[in-house]
Design a protein around this motif. Structure first.
Motif, short mmCIF file in Angstrom:
data_model
loop_
_atom_site.label_atom_id
_atom_site.label_comp_id
_atom_site.label_asym_id
_atom_site.label_seq_id
_atom_site.Cartn_x
_atom_site.Cartn_y
_atom_site.Cartn_z
N HIS A 1 46.04 0.36 12.44
CA HIS A 1 46.93 0.46 11.27
C HIS A 1 47.36 1.90 11.05
CE1 HIS A 1 46.95 -3.68 9.74
NE2 HIS A 1 45.78 -3.75 10.34
N ASP A 2 47.74 2.53 12.17
CA ASP A 2 48.24 3.90 12.07
C ASP A 2 49.77 3.94 12.09
OD1 ASP A 2 48.69 3.10 14.65
OD2 ASP A 2 47.41 4.62 15.60
N GLY A 3 50.40 2.75 12.09
CA GLY A 3 51.86 2.69 12.05
C GLY A 3 52.54 2.88 13.39
N ARG A 4 51.80 3.14 14.44
CA ARG A 4 52.39 3.35 15.76
C ARG A 4 52.78 2.02 16.40
NH1 ARG A 4 48.40 6.69 19.40
NH2 ARG A 4 50.05 6.11 20.87
N ASP A 5 53.85 2.05 17.19
CA ASP A 5 54.25 0.87 17.96
C ASP A 5 53.24 0.67 19.09
OD1 ASP A 5 56.42 0.83 16.32
OD2 ASP A 5 57.81 1.66 17.80
N ARG A 6 52.80 -0.58 19.26
CA ARG A 6 51.77 -0.87 20.25
C ARG A 6 52.01 -2.23 20.90
NH1 ARG A 6 47.35 2.39 19.79
NH2 ARG A 6 47.20 3.67 17.90
N PRO A 7 51.48 -2.43 22.11
CA PRO A 7 51.49 -3.78 22.71
C PRO A 7 50.33 -4.60 22.14
CG PRO A 7 50.51 -2.22 24.24
CD PRO A 7 50.96 -1.41 23.03
N ALA A 8 50.37 -5.89 22.42
CA ALA A 8 49.36 -6.81 21.89
C ALA A 8 48.92 -7.76 22.99
CB ALA A 8 49.91 -7.60 20.71
N ILE A 9 47.67 -8.21 22.90
CA ILE A 9 47.11 -9.17 23.85
C ILE A 9 46.42 -10.29 23.09
CG2 ILE A 9 45.32 -9.52 25.61
CD1 ILE A 9 45.95 -6.81 26.72
N VAL A 10 46.69 -11.53 23.51
CA VAL A 10 46.03 -12.71 22.97
C VAL A 10 45.14 -13.29 24.07
CG1 VAL A 10 46.33 -15.00 21.96
CG2 VAL A 10 47.98 -13.18 21.45
N MET A 11 43.90 -13.67 23.69
CA MET A 11 42.90 -14.12 24.66
C MET A 11 42.36 -15.49 24.27
SD MET A 11 40.92 -10.42 24.98
CE MET A 11 40.05 -10.76 26.53
N PRO A 12 42.91 -16.59 24.83
CA PRO A 12 42.33 -17.92 24.58
C PRO A 12 40.98 -18.05 25.28
CG PRO A 12 44.59 -18.04 25.47
CD PRO A 12 44.11 -16.66 25.68
N SER A 13 40.07 -18.79 24.68
CA SER A 13 38.68 -18.79 25.13
C SER A 13 38.46 -19.60 26.39
CB SER A 13 37.79 -19.36 24.02
OG SER A 13 38.03 -20.75 23.87
N PRO A 14 37.35 -19.33 27.09
CA PRO A 14 36.90 -20.19 28.19
C PRO A 14 36.41 -21.54 27.67
CG PRO A 14 35.86 -18.01 28.29
CD PRO A 14 36.49 -18.15 26.94
N TRP A 15 35.98 -22.39 28.60
CA TRP A 15 35.48 -23.74 28.29
C TRP A 15 34.01 -23.64 27.89
CZ3 TRP A 15 38.23 -28.43 28.61
CH2 TRP A 15 37.48 -29.61 28.64
N THR A 16 33.77 -23.16 26.67
CA THR A 16 32.40 -22.95 26.21
C THR A 16 32.37 -22.90 24.70
OG1 THR A 16 30.59 -21.35 26.11
CG2 THR A 16 32.75 -20.47 26.57
N ASP A 17 31.25 -23.33 24.12
CA ASP A 17 31.08 -23.26 22.67
C ASP A 17 31.07 -21.83 22.17
OD1 ASP A 17 30.95 -26.03 22.30
OD2 ASP A 17 28.81 -26.08 22.75
N LEU A 18 30.80 -20.86 23.04
CA LEU A 18 30.83 -19.46 22.62
C LEU A 18 32.22 -19.04 22.16
CD1 LEU A 18 28.63 -17.65 25.29
CD2 LEU A 18 27.95 -18.55 23.06
N GLY A 19 33.25 -19.67 22.69
CA GLY A 19 34.60 -19.39 22.26
C GLY A 19 34.98 -17.93 22.41
N TRP A 20 35.58 -17.36 21.35
CA TRP A 20 36.07 -15.99 21.39
C TRP A 20 34.96 -14.98 21.67
CZ3 TRP A 20 33.56 -12.70 18.24
CH2 TRP A 20 32.97 -13.21 17.07
N LEU A 21 33.70 -15.35 21.37
CA LEU A 21 32.58 -14.43 21.55
C LEU A 21 32.49 -13.94 23.00
CD1 LEU A 21 30.09 -13.12 20.19
CD2 LEU A 21 28.79 -15.15 20.88
N ALA A 22 32.93 -14.75 23.95
CA ALA A 22 32.88 -14.34 25.36
C ALA A 22 33.72 -13.10 25.61
CB ALA A 22 33.35 -15.49 26.25
N TYR A 23 34.71 -12.84 24.78
CA TYR A 23 35.60 -11.69 24.96
C TYR A 23 35.25 -10.51 24.06
CZ TYR A 23 38.68 -15.18 27.20
OH TYR A 23 39.22 -16.15 28.01
N ALA A 24 34.08 -10.53 23.44
CA ALA A 24 33.75 -9.49 22.46
C ALA A 24 33.86 -8.09 23.06
CB ALA A 24 32.35 -9.73 21.90
N VAL A 25 33.31 -7.88 24.24
CA VAL A 25 33.34 -6.56 24.85
C VAL A 25 34.73 -6.23 25.37
CG1 VAL A 25 32.42 -5.10 26.69
CG2 VAL A 25 30.90 -6.65 25.45
#
Length: 583
Positions: free
Chosen positions: A110-134
């Motif tokens: 939230h520094d106001g700079r223009d930036r790219p963005a990435i969306v990460m759909p989860s793997p086939w696991t109950d962990l869901g988004w947690l797999a991408y935490a790192v």
């Protein structure tokens, strides 16, 4: 390496004998609203990602949120410290298609700079988004707004599992809407990145949403129908593995029906129609119209999504593209990166996004479309295209059985007029692997499965062996088999295995392919041409090639009738042969 192995635990967290209060608190928060019954939690589902350690990933997220870095490794502490200084991070509920909500995690600047963005759909696991935490944190620290979300039907997300159906595609676009709404400043480019299940969703969203400008698809699929029915052979082990891994998920009635139909061998045309729209290959023209840059990563011995159907998708793409092949099985080559260790696949995924979304001149566009890790040396080879990497076919003809061993030979001259009868109904040691996915970890560790060739029954399998090689044979590409055979039953199945045999007669598998005919004519010979799975393999001097044809493999359904036989032949003018692509 088992998830609880101390080395695995140390990847994210230093080994410690005492649990931390924050760790317990974080776990309760994560599990408490999952909607999973205690009985289901006690009966753990089969994991497609045996290296993922939920506790250490939760510890990392708890540190991001609280600042308590006790127990983290030095590298993770540095990442958490930087992230808390630069980013806003929080769990979110993402409005999905049809009014459902998707669980997610959001990293924004939230520094106001223009930036790219990435969306990460989860793997086939109950962990869901947690797999991408790192990895989500690492992308954010590299200047991206990031949203990782759990696909519908899994974990804390609403809805039901539709296996990359139209609802999942709409969810991906809705997730992007949410990310754009939450960012400060202008988003300059959008990428979708996913592993396994999330990789197929990422390709499909990119095909239908013109805002997506780059894709990274790790351990992915191109043609789901071909993955389920390779050469008309049902992949029952992979479907059973998907069901086991989704034990706690909420499958839609249609999804459950399709999986049950594959296992039972019914409603094949309906299943193929269901799979068609869920296959990125069906929508390749949409990607090609915009020349969307797509990065693929695949394992040579992929058992969940056999790699020829992914390779078909890759070769059909007309925009910038890259394919990283690695030793291992489904998701295993990139797993260490999910856990936070340096990893070639994830490094290339970062470079791919940086080049196509940030304009970085990092050289990934000049290294060739294909980079492959050769079995078993691990040597990396780069080629301008897949076709440039493929060797010229050397034809080896199948001969009749010798009097001494009972095995046929692989020779450079055809021998016709012989027959070889194989009994069905008995499995042999010639199998694809010991188990889905886990065998890939042993391969990566330099311990590929040894096959005792002397134990292969010559009555339940046909065996053809070449002479000792005078120099290393560099197999690069897709071996092909033409086999003339007749079945004593209208339905038939066989599996062709190609082995590398040591001087002591121990073997390692190079590649394989199944074949099924459900509507053949009893006793009528037919010529079958099939491609074995693509390979990058060095067969050392002094070793021999061995082709084994048997009729059962626990990975595949069997269409042979009880007590039936297959008779392999090599008639005049139409010999049986094996084409080996030699570079």
């Amino acid at each position: 390496m088992h998830p609880k192995h101390p080395v695995a635990a140390a990847i994210l967290v230093r080994a410690t004998s005492a649990s931390k209060p924050g760790d317990q608190h974080c776990r309760r928060r994560y599990e408490g609203s999952s909607g999973v019954s205690s009985q289901a939690q006690e009966q753990a589902p089969v994991s497609l990602y045996p290296e993922l350690d939920e506790a250490t990933l939760l510890r990392f997220v708890h540190s991001l949120e609280s600042g308590d870095t006790a127990g983290l490794s030095t590298t993770r502490v540095e990442e958490v410290t930087r992230a808390r200084a630069l980013l806003q991070m929080r769990r979110v509920r993402v409005p999905g298609d049809g009014g459902i909500e998707l669980a997610g995690y959001l990293w924004t600047h939230h520094d106001g700079r223009d930036r790219p963005a990435i969306v990460m759909p989860s793997p086939w696991t109950d962990l869901g988004w947690l797999a991408y935490a790192v990895q989500g944190t690492l992308f954010a620290l590299n200047g991206y707004h990031v949203l990782a979300y759990t696909a519908r039907g899994f974990g804390q997300s609403g809805g039901e599992v539709e296996v990359a159906g139209s609802d999942d595609v709409a969810d991906g676009s809705a997730a992007l809407d949410h990310l754009l709404d939450q960012t400060g400043g202008t988003v300059t480019g959008v990428g979708f990145l996913g592993d396994s299940y999330g990789s197929g969703i990422s390709q499909l969203v990119a095909a239908h949403d013109d805002r997506v400008q780059a894709v990274a698809a790790l351990s992915t699929w191109g043609d789901l129908g071909e993955a389920f029915y390779e050469n008309e052979t049902r992949h029952v082990a992979s479907v059973a593995a998907l069901l086991g891994a989704a034990k706690n998920a909420r499958l839609s009635a249609r999804t459950r029906q399709v999986f049950d139909d594959v296992l039972a061998g019914r409603n094949i045309e309906q299943t193929l129609e269901w799979a068609r729209d869920r296959s990125p290959y069906t929508h390749r023209d949409r990607l090609n119209q915009r020349r969307v840059p797509v990065f693929f990563a695949q394992a040579w011995h992929e058992t969940l999504f056999p790699n020829n159907q992914t390779l078909k998708m890759f070769n059909a793409l007309e925009g910038p593209k890259r394919l990283d092949y690695s030793i291992g099985d489904h998701s295993s080559p990139e797993m260490s990166g999910i856990l936070g260790l340096p990893n070639r696949i994830w490094q290339d995924a970062h470079r791919w996004m940086n080049h196509h979304l940030k304009g970085e001149a990092n050289g990934i566009d000049k290294e060739g479309e294909l980079v492959s890790q050769v079995m078993w040396s691990g040597t990396l080879e780069a080629s301008a295209t897949w076709h440039d990497s493929t060797g010229d076919p050397q034809r080896l003809y199948l001969t009749g059985a010798g009097a001494d061993t009972g095995d046929g030979a692989l020779t450079d001259k055809p021998e016709n007029g012989w027959t070889r009868t194989i009994g069905t109904g008995a499995d042999t040691p010639a199998t694809v692997a010991d188990s889905i996915i886990k065998a890939g970890y042993a391969e990566m560790a330099g311990n590929p499965k040894p096959y005792p060739t002397r134990d292969i029954s010559r009555t339940a399998a046909g065996v053809w062996v070449g002479p000792p090689l005078t120099r290393t044979a560099r197999l690069r590409g897709t071996p092909g088999l033409q086999l003339n055979y007749a079945s004593s039953n209208g339905g038939s199945t066989f599996v062709a295995h190609l082995f590398d045999v040591d001087p002591d007669d121990s073997a390692h598998i190079i590649t394989h392919a199944p074949f099924t005919r459900t509507d053949g004519s009893t006793g009528e010979p037919e010529a079958v041409r099939l491609d074995l799975q693509a390979t990058g393999y060095d067969v050392a001097a002094g070793h021999r090639l061995m082709l084994v044809i048997d009729t059962q493999d626990p990975f595949y359904a069997d269409s042979n009738g009880q007590g039936t036989t297959l008779t392999v032949t090599s008639p005049d003018g139409n010999p049986s042969y094996l084409d080996i692509p030699l570079a």
